[in-house]
Design a protein around this motif. Sequence first.
Motif, PDB file in Angstrom:
ATOM      1  N   GLY A  61       0.792  -1.218   0.000  1.00 56.51           N
ATOM      2  CA  GLY A  61       0.000   0.000   0.000  1.00 56.51           C
ATOM      3  C   GLY A  61       0.826   1.270   0.000  1.00 56.51           C
ATOM      4  N   VAL A  62       2.075   1.206  -0.485  1.00 52.86           N
ATOM      5  CA  VAL A  62       2.951   2.379  -0.435  1.00 52.86           C
ATOM      6  C   VAL A  62       3.404   2.882  -1.809  1.00 52.86           C
ATOM      7  N   GLU A  63       2.959   2.258  -2.894  1.00 52.36           N
ATOM      8  CA  GLU A  63       3.482   2.685  -4.194  1.00 52.36           C
ATOM      9  C   GLU A  63       3.181   4.153  -4.483  1.00 52.36           C
ATOM     10  N   ASP A  64       1.983   4.619  -4.204  1.00 53.75           N
ATOM     11  CA  ASP A  64       1.654   6.018  -4.493  1.00 53.75           C
ATOM     12  C   ASP A  64       2.567   6.977  -3.736  1.00 53.75           C
ATOM     13  N   GLU A  65       2.839   6.669  -2.478  1.00 47.10           N
ATOM     14  CA  GLU A  65       3.734   7.527  -1.688  1.00 47.10           C
ATOM     15  C   GLU A  65       5.146   7.493  -2.261  1.00 47.10           C
ATOM     16  N   VAL A  66       5.641   6.309  -2.591  1.00 45.24           N
ATOM     17  CA  VAL A  66       6.988   6.178  -3.157  1.00 45.24           C
ATOM     18  C   VAL A  66       7.084   6.942  -4.479  1.00 45.24           C
ATOM     19  N   ALA A  67       6.054   6.856  -5.297  1.00 43.56           N
ATOM     20  CA  ALA A  67       6.051   7.534  -6.597  1.00 43.56           C
ATOM     21  C   ALA A  67       6.172   9.050  -6.445  1.00 43.56           C
ATOM     22  N   LYS A  68       5.609   9.611  -5.373  1.00 42.00           N
ATOM     23  CA  LYS A  68       5.621  11.071  -5.187  1.00 42.00           C
ATOM     24  C   LYS A  68       7.019  11.636  -5.007  1.00 42.00           C
ATOM     25  N   TYR A  69       7.917  10.881  -4.399  1.00 40.29           N
ATOM     26  CA  TYR A  69       9.259  11.434  -4.158  1.00 40.29           C
ATOM     27  C   TYR A  69      10.349  10.737  -4.983  1.00 40.29           C
ATOM     28  N   SER A  70       9.940   9.906  -5.917  1.00 40.15           N
ATOM     29  CA  SER A  70      10.910   9.145  -6.706  1.00 40.15           C
ATOM     30  C   SER A  70      10.891   9.550  -8.174  1.00 40.15           C
ATOM     31  N   MET A  71      11.869   9.065  -8.910  1.00 42.25           N
ATOM     32  CA  MET A  71      11.935   9.313 -10.346  1.00 42.25           C
ATOM     33  C   MET A  71      11.413   8.069 -11.071  1.00 42.25           C
ATOM     34  N   TYR A  72      10.408   8.267 -11.899  1.00 40.07           N
ATOM     35  CA  TYR A  72       9.836   7.193 -12.713  1.00 40.07           C
ATOM     36  C   TYR A  72      10.900   6.685 -13.666  1.00 40.07           C
ATOM     37  N   LYS A  73      10.985   5.386 -13.830  1.00 40.78           N
ATOM     38  CA  LYS A  73      12.038   4.779 -14.642  1.00 40.78           C
ATOM     39  C   LYS A  73      11.419   3.745 -15.590  1.00 40.78           C
ATOM     40  N   PRO A  74      11.225   4.083 -16.876  1.00 45.83           N
ATOM     41  CA  PRO A  74      10.609   3.138 -17.814  1.00 45.83           C
ATOM     42  C   PRO A  74      11.582   2.119 -18.404  1.00 45.83           C
ATOM     43  N   GLY A  75      12.862   2.275 -18.119  1.00 44.34           N
ATOM     44  CA  GLY A  75      13.854   1.365 -18.683  1.00 44.34           C
ATOM     45  C   GLY A  75      15.196   1.572 -18.023  1.00 44.34           C
ATOM     46  N   ALA A  76      16.215   1.036 -18.628  1.00 44.60           N
ATOM     47  CA  ALA A  76      17.562   1.138 -18.058  1.00 44.60           C
ATOM     48  C   ALA A  76      18.590   1.245 -19.171  1.00 44.60           C
ATOM     49  N   THR A  77      19.724   1.831 -18.818  1.00 43.57           N
ATOM     50  CA  THR A  77      20.867   1.914 -19.721  1.00 43.57           C
ATOM     51  C   THR A  77      22.102   1.454 -18.964  1.00 43.57           C
ATOM     52  N   PHE A  78      22.828   0.548 -19.563  1.00 44.54           N
ATOM     53  CA  PHE A  78      24.099   0.082 -19.005  1.00 44.54           C
ATOM     54  C   PHE A  78      25.212   0.602 -19.890  1.00 44.54           C
ATOM     55  N   VAL A  79      26.158   1.328 -19.299  1.00 41.66           N
ATOM     56  CA  VAL A  79      27.288   1.878 -20.044  1.00 41.66           C
ATOM     57  C   VAL A  79      28.500   1.011 -19.735  1.00 41.66           C
ATOM     58  N   PHE A  80      29.021   0.355 -20.765  1.00 41.19           N
ATOM     59  CA  PHE A  80      30.162  -0.539 -20.600  1.00 41.19           C
ATOM     60  C   PHE A  80      31.481   0.138 -20.949  1.00 41.19           C
ATOM     61  N   HIS A  81      31.384   1.152 -21.792  1.00 41.73           N
ATOM     62  CA  HIS A  81      32.560   1.847 -22.296  1.00 41.73           C
ATOM     63  C   HIS A  81      32.035   3.157 -22.878  1.00 41.73           C
ATOM     64  N   PRO A  82      32.847   4.173 -23.005  1.00 38.19           N
ATOM     65  CA  PRO A  82      32.326   5.426 -23.570  1.00 38.19           C
ATOM     66  C   PRO A  82      31.600   5.278 -24.902  1.00 38.19           C
ATOM     67  N   ILE A  83      31.901   4.232 -25.645  1.00 39.36           N
ATOM     68  CA  ILE A  83      31.215   4.061 -26.930  1.00 39.36           C
ATOM     69  C   ILE A  83      30.360   2.782 -26.965  1.00 39.36           C
ATOM     70  N   ALA A  84      30.197   2.123 -25.844  1.00 35.48           N
ATOM     71  CA  ALA A  84      29.411   0.881 -25.811  1.00 35.48           C
ATOM     72  C   ALA A  84      28.400   0.929 -24.668  1.00 35.48           C
ATOM     73  N   GLU A  85      27.127   0.924 -25.049  1.00 34.95           N
ATOM     74  CA  GLU A  85      26.081   0.913 -24.028  1.00 34.95           C
ATOM     75  C   GLU A  85      24.902   0.077 -24.519  1.00 34.95           C
ATOM     76  N   LEU A  86      24.092  -0.331 -23.565  1.00 31.98           N
ATOM     77  CA  LEU A  86      22.907  -1.116 -23.866  1.00 31.98           C
ATOM     78  C   LEU A  86      21.722  -0.454 -23.178  1.00 31.98           C
ATOM     79  N   SER A  87      20.701  -0.091 -23.945  1.00 24.43           N
ATOM     80  CA  SER A  87      19.490   0.515 -23.391  1.00 24.43           C
ATOM     81  C   SER A  87      18.290  -0.346 -23.741  1.00 24.43           C
ATOM     82  N   PHE A  88      17.329  -0.398 -22.840  1.00 23.88           N
ATOM     83  CA  PHE A  88      16.093  -1.124 -23.119  1.00 23.88           C
ATOM     84  C   PHE A  88      14.975  -0.568 -22.260  1.00 23.88           C
TER      85      PHE A  88
END
Length: 166
Positions: A61-88
């Motif tokens: 019963g805390v998702e609404d409260e957590v959402a109010k002070y958090s940043m919504y995140k629809p995906g992720a990006t992993f940076v392996f090297h300055p020219i190599a990353e994976l986003s989804f």
Amino acid sequence: MGRAPIRRVAIIGGGPTGSALATWLRRAGLDVVLFTRGKRPPIIIGESLVPAVIPFLRDLGVEDEVAKYSMYKPGATFVFHPIAELSFRFAESRGARTPYAYNVPRDRFDQTLLDNALRAGATRLEHSVQLERVPDSDRIRFGPETQALATQALGGPPDFIVDASG
């Protein structure tokens, strides 16, 4: 001959795991005491939750409260090297049930879950826990002072001890 039912539980640690467990155990009608060691310093960079956590936040019963002070995140990006990353995007992941997560400020997230456990009826004791080994076994138990505190808070000795100290 069966085991006696568990009615009183002592939880070591009031972080997300200990606090969530305390809430669920209280909802099941058990008496719960949470041993905490006071405030932890805020983590400046926050925490990145994964989508699998969202159903638990809803159930608590805390998702609404957590959402109010958090940043919504629809995906992720992993940076392996300055020219190599994976986003989804989480929604594009096979078997995804929740298409988002949150980046949370850890101190506020911990406090939200702890406050929720206290509203559910858990007792909080800001006290370091003393543990000792049961002679001739691989089991542990509370030391005398911790046992006395737990017994007083629970109205009897704990039937079960959970270490959620991390």
